[in-house]
Design a protein around this motif. Structure first.
Motif, PDB file in Angstrom:
ATOM      1  N   LEU A 142       3.693   1.419   9.019  1.00 14.62           N
ATOM      2  CA  LEU A 142       5.134   1.171   9.217  1.00 14.62           C
ATOM      3  C   LEU A 142       5.350  -0.122  10.021  1.00 14.62           C
ATOM      4  O   LEU A 142       5.574  -0.138  11.228  1.00 14.62           O
ATOM      5  CB  LEU A 142       5.760   2.425   9.783  1.00 14.62           C
ATOM      6  N   HIS A 143       5.243  -1.201   9.263  1.00 16.40           N
ATOM      7  CA  HIS A 143       5.049  -2.559   9.781  1.00 16.40           C
ATOM      8  C   HIS A 143       6.273  -3.262  10.360  1.00 16.40           C
ATOM      9  O   HIS A 143       6.127  -4.346  10.898  1.00 16.40           O
ATOM     10  CB  HIS A 143       4.419  -3.443   8.671  1.00 16.40           C
ATOM     11  N   HIS A 144       7.482  -2.684  10.224  1.00 10.88           N
ATOM     12  CA  HIS A 144       8.674  -3.392  10.734  1.00 10.88           C
ATOM     13  C   HIS A 144       9.035  -3.045  12.184  1.00 10.88           C
ATOM     14  O   HIS A 144       9.817  -3.781  12.803  1.00 10.88           O
ATOM     15  CB  HIS A 144       9.905  -3.091   9.867  1.00 10.88           C
ATOM     16  N   ILE A 178       0.065  -5.903   1.819  1.00 10.04           N
ATOM     17  CA  ILE A 178       0.475  -6.098   0.422  1.00 10.04           C
ATOM     18  C   ILE A 178       1.740  -5.329   0.060  1.00 10.04           C
ATOM     19  O   ILE A 178       2.081  -5.214  -1.113  1.00 10.04           O
ATOM     20  CB  ILE A 178      -0.672  -5.790  -0.581  1.00 10.04           C
ATOM     21  N   ASP A 179       2.440  -4.824   1.066  1.00  6.50           N
ATOM     22  CA  ASP A 179       3.777  -4.255   0.863  1.00  6.50           C
ATOM     23  C   ASP A 179       4.684  -5.376   0.342  1.00  6.50           C
ATOM     24  O   ASP A 179       4.484  -6.549   0.691  1.00  6.50           O
ATOM     25  CB  ASP A 179       4.280  -3.765   2.229  1.00  6.50           C
ATOM     26  N   VAL A 180       5.675  -5.060  -0.474  1.00  7.35           N
ATOM     27  CA  VAL A 180       6.563  -6.104  -1.020  1.00  7.35           C
ATOM     28  C   VAL A 180       7.417  -6.760   0.066  1.00  7.35           C
ATOM     29  O   VAL A 180       7.951  -7.850  -0.115  1.00  7.35           O
ATOM     30  CB  VAL A 180       7.445  -5.530  -2.164  1.00  7.35           C
ATOM     31  N   HIS A 181       7.527  -6.074   1.221  1.00  6.82           N
ATOM     32  CA  HIS A 181       8.300  -6.630   2.339  1.00  6.82           C
ATOM     33  C   HIS A 181       7.378  -7.372   3.321  1.00  6.82           C
ATOM     34  O   HIS A 181       6.185  -7.049   3.421  1.00  6.82           O
ATOM     35  CB  HIS A 181       9.054  -5.523   3.072  1.00  6.82           C
ATOM     36  N   HIS A 182       7.949  -8.312   4.046  1.00  5.03           N
ATOM     37  CA  HIS A 182       7.187  -9.066   5.048  1.00  5.03           C
ATOM     38  C   HIS A 182       6.774  -8.159   6.214  1.00  5.03           C
ATOM     39  O   HIS A 182       7.602  -7.406   6.733  1.00  5.03           O
ATOM     40  CB  HIS A 182       8.054 -10.227   5.571  1.00  5.03           C
ATOM     41  N   ALA A 272       3.143   0.473  -1.402  1.00  6.20           N
ATOM     42  CA  ALA A 272       3.117   0.617  -2.861  1.00  6.20           C
ATOM     43  C   ALA A 272       4.453   0.216  -3.496  1.00  6.20           C
ATOM     44  O   ALA A 272       4.668   0.441  -4.687  1.00  6.20           O
ATOM     45  CB  ALA A 272       2.744   2.047  -3.232  1.00  6.20           C
ATOM     46  N   ASP A 273       5.305  -0.407  -2.695  1.00  6.59           N
ATOM     47  CA  ASP A 273       6.568  -0.912  -3.263  1.00  6.59           C
ATOM     48  C   ASP A 273       6.371  -2.271  -3.942  1.00  6.59           C
ATOM     49  O   ASP A 273       7.308  -2.842  -4.497  1.00  6.59           O
ATOM     50  CB  ASP A 273       7.684  -0.987  -2.196  1.00  6.59           C
ATOM     51  N   SER A 274       5.134  -2.765  -3.937  1.00  5.48           N
ATOM     52  CA  SER A 274       4.827  -3.971  -4.712  1.00  5.48           C
ATOM     53  C   SER A 274       4.461  -3.626  -6.163  1.00  5.48           C
ATOM     54  O   SER A 274       4.223  -4.527  -6.973  1.00  5.48           O
ATOM     55  CB  SER A 274       3.712  -4.769  -4.029  1.00  5.48           C
ATOM     56  N   GLY A 309       2.509   2.589   3.811  1.00  4.48           N
ATOM     57  CA  GLY A 309       3.624   1.673   4.028  1.00  4.48           C
ATOM     58  C   GLY A 309       4.758   2.056   3.098  1.00  4.48           C
ATOM     59  O   GLY A 309       5.012   3.241   2.878  1.00  4.48           O
ATOM     60  N   GLY A 310       5.393   1.039   2.503  1.00  6.28           N
ATOM     61  CA  GLY A 310       6.494   1.316   1.591  1.00  6.28           C
ATOM     62  C   GLY A 310       6.007   1.912   0.282  1.00  6.28           C
ATOM     63  O   GLY A 310       4.803   2.082   0.054  1.00  6.28           O
ATOM     64  N   GLY A 311       6.983   2.171  -0.588  1.00  5.19           N
ATOM     65  CA  GLY A 311       6.676   2.807  -1.870  1.00  5.19           C
ATOM     66  C   GLY A 311       7.746   3.848  -2.136  1.00  5.19           C
ATOM     67  O   GLY A 311       7.775   4.865  -1.445  1.00  5.19           O
ATOM     68  N   TYR A 312       8.626   3.554  -3.093  1.00  3.09           N
ATOM     69  CA  TYR A 312       9.865   4.324  -3.232  1.00  3.09           C
ATOM     70  C   TYR A 312      10.039   5.000  -4.580  1.00  3.09           C
ATOM     71  O   TYR A 312      11.098   5.534  -4.875  1.00  3.09           O
ATOM     72  CB  TYR A 312      11.053   3.427  -2.845  1.00  3.09           C
ATOM     73  N   THR A 313       8.991   4.966  -5.395  1.00  2.00           N
ATOM     74  CA  THR A 313       8.960   5.766  -6.620  1.00  2.00           C
ATOM     75  C   THR A 313       7.746   6.684  -6.444  1.00  2.00           C
ATOM     76  O   THR A 313       6.611   6.286  -6.743  1.00  2.00           O
ATOM     77  CB  THR A 313       8.861   4.851  -7.858  1.00  2.00           C
TER      78      THR A 313
HETATM   79 ZN    ZN Z   1       8.187  -2.375   1.833  1.00  2.00          ZN
END
Ligand code: ZN
Ligand code: ZL4
Ligand code: CA
Length: 390
Positions: A142-144, A178-182, A272-274, A309-313
């Motif tokens: 949870l990088h933010h 490698i999350d789609v977000h910075h 995995a949102d990338s 990290g992310g990943g929304y599907t």
């Molecule tokens: Zn993300």
């Protein structure tokens, strides 16, 4: 059940606490801890748990969280209750600590945070003790989160806590995102040190894509005497990047970073949102390409801390993280690409029931990253690495 042979020579540890999965961010919020349940079901149906050491993650203690976070912020996090968002006496702190639609106050929030952070701290400690060579916490990443602020679905920065553990044993740690977000929270935490090299690949559009930071030029503090100068690497991308471009870029950037910086350990955030078809993302990667980054990172043979990290599907998040688990235990060649009959919630994986659905075909996205643009990125990173010697 599939037979997965325990690979000889190295240990993989799995750090999780099922209590994390039961938390809810609220109606229609994109972050769904339940995706971790789906991931675990896949991993177990393939029999991969037989090839790892399984640890029940402890909750990180307040003191452990305070290694990075400010106590004012932790005190608030520990005592808020759902409803405080609208309670006048709390409104000042709700604003100050950035709670709201992205970072709601939900039931069990502090428990959720301390459990996912505990998993990453435990994982890092196993690596330091040589009790594990590759340690996995899919609930982390949870990088933010900032030291006194929630941001982008993140409240506690487990990655920073994990890196701080690794820094007790390793002079240099490399962080890859490698999350789609910075990965802004991790970058910011280690902005002024040369003991951590942060590298984030992300969609970058200053005004239209969260968090709006991570330009190619943001390489660290501008003062040349600041040790952190040149030690932040940003790889800003446009919509629709495809498998071959991304893998090629990843190899060229990460290969050169490891060669020059010579880290003692690597932390890999596998948002995995990338992937293609993500609810929030805008890249066009298939599960195999996302996994190829994990596989390449593993080839260096360094202690490796792997977080989510992310990943929304959720169905695709679980496919990617199950596939990546198989790569980390060296079982990707032996598991079937058809999702096992025995898996719980198997209906989520229809109609194809494949671990590798054609995500890049389902929602076709034009690749807005030209060859010259990508070549320019590699050139700039290689130029930056000339300042870095490990
Ligand atoms: Zn993300
Ligand atoms: C939602 O439907 O771009 C939150 C967030 C909640 C439910 C009901 C509220 C509806 C999309 C996102 C209103 C929501 C408005 N609900 C949210 C600038 C923004 C201000 C907040 O993968 N609104 C902020 C954060 C990003 C912004 C991305 C990625 C995390 C990670 C690591 C964090 N924030 C605009 C959005 C919804 C929601 C629907 C949403 N929020 C999409 N993108 C954001 O890197 C884990
Ligand atoms: Ca990233």
């Amino acid at each position: 059940l599939y037979k997965v042979q325990r690979p000889q020579g190295y240990q993989v540890s799995w750090h999780a606490n099922p209590a994390v999965e039961a938390h809810h961010f609220g109606q229609s919020h994109p972050m769904k801890p339940w995706r971790l349940t789906l991931t675990k079901q896949l991993v177990m149906a393939y029999g991969m748990h037989h090839a790892m050491d399984l640890y029940l993650a402890r909750a990180a203690t307040y003191e452990e969280l305070a290694d990075f976070h400010e106590s004012d912020y932790l005190d608030f996090l520990r005592q808020v209750m759902p409803g405080d968002m609208d309670r006048a006496e709390q409104s000042e702190n709700v604003v100050r600590f950035n709670f709201g639609d992205d970072c709601p106050i939900f039931d069990g929030l502090y428990n959720y945070c301390s459990l996912y952070a505990g998993g990453t701290v435990d994982a890092a400690r196993k690596l330091c003790n040589n009790q594990s060579d590759i340690a996995i916490n899919w609930s982390g990443g949870l990088h933010h989160a900032k030291k006194a602020e929630a941001s982008g679905f993140c409240y506690v920065n487990d990655i920073v806590l994990g890196v701080l553990q690794l820094l007790r044993h390793h002079p240099r740690v490399m962080y890859i995102d490698i999350d789609v977000h910075h990965g802004d929270g991790v970058e910011q935490a280690f902005w002024s040190t040369d003991r951590v090299l942060t590298v984030s690949f992300h969609k970058y559009d200053k005004d239209n894509f969260f968090p709006g930071t991570g330009a190619l030029e943001d390489t660290g503090p501008n003062h040349p005497l600041n040790p952190g100068a040149h030690h932040s690497i940003n790889v800003p991308l446009n919509d629709g990047i495809d498998d071959d471009s991304y893998i090629d870029l990843y190899h060229q950037v990460i290969g050169a970073c490891v060669e020059n910086y010579r880290p003692g350990a690597i932390v890999l955030q596998c948002g995995a949102d990338s992937l293609g078809c993500d609810r929030l993302g805008c890249f066009n990667l298939n599960v195999r390409a996302h996994g190829a980054c994990v596989a390449f990172t593993k080839t260096f043979g360094l202690p490796l801390l792997v977080v989510g990290g992310g990943g929304y599907t959720p169905r695709n998040v679980s496919r990617a993280w199950a596939h990546e688990t198989s790569i980390l235990i060296d079982a990707d060649q032996v598991i079937d690409s058809t999702i096992p009959e025995s898996v719980a919630f198997r209906n989520h994986f229809g109609p194809d029931y494949s671990l590798f659905p054609p995500l890049s075909e389902i929602r076709r996205l034009e690749n807005k990253n030209s060859r010259p643009y990508l070549e320019g990125l590699v050139e700039a990173v290689h130029e930056q690495l000339r300042y870095i010697k490990g």
